[in-house]
Scaffold this active site. Structure first.
Site, PDB file in Angstrom:
ATOM      1  N   SER A 286       0.832  -1.194   0.000  1.00 43.48           N
ATOM      2  CA  SER A 286       0.000   0.000   0.000  1.00 43.48           C
ATOM      3  C   SER A 286       0.877   1.257   0.000  1.00 43.48           C
ATOM      4  O   SER A 286       1.771   1.399  -0.836  1.00 43.48           O
ATOM      5  CB  SER A 286      -0.941  -0.045   1.210  1.00 43.48           C
ATOM      6  OG  SER A 286      -1.901   0.986   1.149  1.00 43.48           O
TER       7      SER A 286
ATOM      8  N   ASP B 107      -9.115  -2.563  -5.646  1.00 47.23           N
ATOM      9  CA  ASP B 107      -8.942  -3.635  -4.651  1.00 47.23           C
ATOM     10  C   ASP B 107      -9.636  -3.309  -3.331  1.00 47.23           C
ATOM     11  O   ASP B 107      -9.429  -3.970  -2.323  1.00 47.23           O
ATOM     12  CB  ASP B 107      -7.454  -3.923  -4.414  1.00 47.23           C
ATOM     13  CG  ASP B 107      -6.707  -2.757  -3.755  1.00 47.23           C
ATOM     14  OD1 ASP B 107      -7.364  -1.788  -3.310  1.00 47.23           O
ATOM     15  OD2 ASP B 107      -5.465  -2.810  -3.679  1.00 47.23           O
TER      16      ASP B 107
ATOM     17  N   HIS C 179      -7.393  -5.564  -1.001  1.00 48.95           N
ATOM     18  CA  HIS C 179      -6.198  -4.847  -0.536  1.00 48.95           C
ATOM     19  C   HIS C 179      -5.442  -5.603   0.566  1.00 48.95           C
ATOM     20  O   HIS C 179      -4.234  -5.425   0.724  1.00 48.95           O
ATOM     21  CB  HIS C 179      -6.611  -3.463  -0.015  1.00 48.95           C
ATOM     22  CG  HIS C 179      -5.486  -2.491   0.111  1.00 48.95           C
ATOM     23  ND1 HIS C 179      -4.859  -1.928  -0.980  1.00 48.95           N
ATOM     24  CD2 HIS C 179      -4.862  -1.967   1.209  1.00 48.95           C
ATOM     25  CE1 HIS C 179      -3.910  -1.097  -0.578  1.00 48.95           C
ATOM     26  NE2 HIS C 179      -3.876  -1.106   0.747  1.00 48.95           N
TER      27      HIS C 179
END
Length: 531
Positions: free
Chosen positions: A256, A456, A495
């Site tokens: 991320s 995501d 994610h």
């Protein structure tokens, strides 16, 4: 005599640097390097010291002339100049058969190597000799960097719910048990890319966090942060060399927002920052001085918002903070009624902020940071902020770059927009839905179209693939390149899938086993010294 001119040229060739590259490292012109190597000029003492450090040799070695064998025809040396002039043909013929001192040295060295290689065969030492020359190259450690709202070993939460591995168990421990060298970093969960990168560098090197004089003044916070010790540095002797001359590099992996952190780290290590060097001169942090392009072997990003996320357009700041905190609680497995200050480290000392006890206090702290200027994660994660950040980050020619994106949405038969799949982590369903509808930017001038819809749950697929403007190629196992993005095929999942959330241990472990083997199998561009 082998003088300083010869030595500079030989050492530069050994490093495989051009004259331009050496000149850049020494902050001089290429013409200056050319004059040194041709003997038309000599470097001053400051440059001699700099070159000694660059080439890892002593100043005495550079400055003191060394003898080379010189082979001269004695009879010719005694011959009067007038006689020599009368016999040009004879002298020319002799020159054809005369070897220069450098050629003789090369022949002798080659002969010594051959003798050293075959002698063990005759004296029963072949196995030991073979073992010596075939020793494996140094293992490059891996460093994992968490994303927005994430945590590392410095937070108590990591003891029971590791960010890397989540419900599948501690990923770093598993990878270390498999023979890899893996460390996990702890950086500010809500801090800007710049501040997080400064914290990462300090933790890697075992030094005090230095956010930079120029940056700190511009954004109104303290220049220095937490202090680490050399004994507790994440990577011992990072950037140093083994006895065989191998550079100790690292492989950095960011999930991320951690992806932007490791990208900026690689760029600053290679190119430095001119504003910081101008502000503090000799006291500048090693992160900002540049010249360390060969300290990093690879950069891998996982679900990273290289071009920002449209989530920052579709929800207001309050809902965004609530969503992030929801992810913290979901990933930790801790009830939202628990006191967040008991297990979570906000790491915002540079702003003079301490931790929070309750969730409402945490929301207040994060909202305060996000509302003040651009030195925070919220700005860097918006498409507009990411665009500005990308202008500061440059690719490095000798680093491998890999990017992974995940997709948890699919096209709705009714609306044609993207909707989350049933397997999506519950806390991500609403963000995935909102992002899957947003194809026209009504907030800023940044252009958004339907290619931004697949996501995501937090990051758009188009943003996770590669930064706009960077060179890239679709992944080709037969042609993995350096200095540009090797974009991996988009994988199914949300994610959190890639860090072990809502997925099995075998799938998580297989992903990292495969990734690490791929990185470790790539050729290295520097020769290793055997003796």
């Amino acid at each position: 005599m082998m003088n300083i001119s010869d030595k500079i040229q030989i050492l530069r060739h050994d490093k495989e640097w051009s004259q331009d590259e050496l000149a850049e490292k020494l902050n001089v012109s290429r013409q200056s390097v050319s004059k040194w190597e041709s003997g038309k000029a000599l470097p001053d003492s400051e440059k001699v010291l700099a070159m000694a450090k660059l080439f890892d040799v002593s100043t005495d070695f550079l400055l003191k002339d060394e003898q080379e064998p010189v082979f001269v025809d004695d009879e010719q040396e005694k011959q009067p100049e007038s006689q020599a002039a009368d016999a040009p043909t004879e002298n020319t013929e002799k020159k054809k058969h005369k070897l220069s001192g450098k050629k003789i040295v090369a022949i002798v060295v080659a002969a010594c190597i051959v003798i050293a290689a075959i002698t063990p065969l005759f004296f029963g030492g072949y196995s030991a000799f073979l073992s010596k020359i075939s020793e494996d190259p140094v293992q490059y450690p891996y460093v994992l960097v968490h994303g927005l709202g994430g945590w590392g070993p410095e937070s108590q939460i990591d003891q029971t719910s590791p960010y890397w591995g989540s419900s599948t168990g501690n990923l770093a421990e598993y990878l270390n048990s498999e023979g890899y060298s893996v460390s996990v970093a702890s950086v500010g969960p809500f801090s800007s890319t710049w501040d997080r990168t400064c914290e990462l560098y300090a933790e890697l090197t075992g030094t005090k966090v230095d956010y930079g004089e120029a940056h700190s003044k511009e954004h109104g916070h303290e220049r220095y942060g937490r202090e680490y010790t050399a004994e507790n540095a994440l990577v011992q002797n990072w950037g140093g060399k083994t006895k065989r001359g191998q550079r100790i590099k690292i492989n950095v992996i960011g999930h991320s927002f951690g992806g932007e952190t490791v990208r900026l780290l690689a760029s600053l290590m290679a190119y430095g920052d001119e504003a910081e060097k101008a502000a503090t001169g000799d006291e500048t942090s090693g992160l900002f001085t540049g010249g360390k392009a060969d300290w990093i072997n690879s950069v891998t990003t996982l679900c990273s918002p290289h071009n920002g996320s449209t989530l920052f357009y579709v929800v207001d700041q309050g809902k965004l903070v609530n969503t992030v905190l929801g992810l913290v609680y979901a990933a930790s497995g801790v009830a939202r009624s628990a006191q967040i200050g008991d297990f979570y480290d906000f790491r915002l000392e540079q702003f003079g902020m301490s931790g929070a006890s309750t969730e409402s206090q945490a929301e207040s702290i994060i909202n305060t940071v996000f509302s003040e200027g651009t030195d925070n994660a919220a700005y860097d994660l918006s498409p507009d902020g990411a665009q500005e950040l990308n202008k500061k980050i440059k690719l490095v020619d000798n680093i491998y770059y890999f990017s992974y994106s995940y997709l948890t949405t699919e096209t709705s038969a009714l609306t044609g927009k993207q909707i989350p799949k049933s397997s999506t982590l519950p806390v991500l369903i609403i963000p995935a839905t909102l992002m899957g509808r947003y194809s026209t930017n009504t907030k800023t001038d940044f252009k958004i179209d339907e290619t931004w819809l697949p996501n995501d749950g937090l990051v758009n697929v188009v943003s996770a693939r590669y930064p706009i403007g960077d060179e890239y190629q679709e992944y080709d196992a037969e042609n993995i390149v350096k200095g540009k993005w090797n974009v991996m095929p988009t994988l199914p999942g949300d994610h959190g899938t890639v860090i072990g959330m809502n997925v099995g241990a075998e799938e998580t472990h297989n992903f990292y086993d495969t990734l690490f083997k791929m990185i470790d199998s790539q050729p290295r561009d520097k020769k290793y010294y055997i003796f």
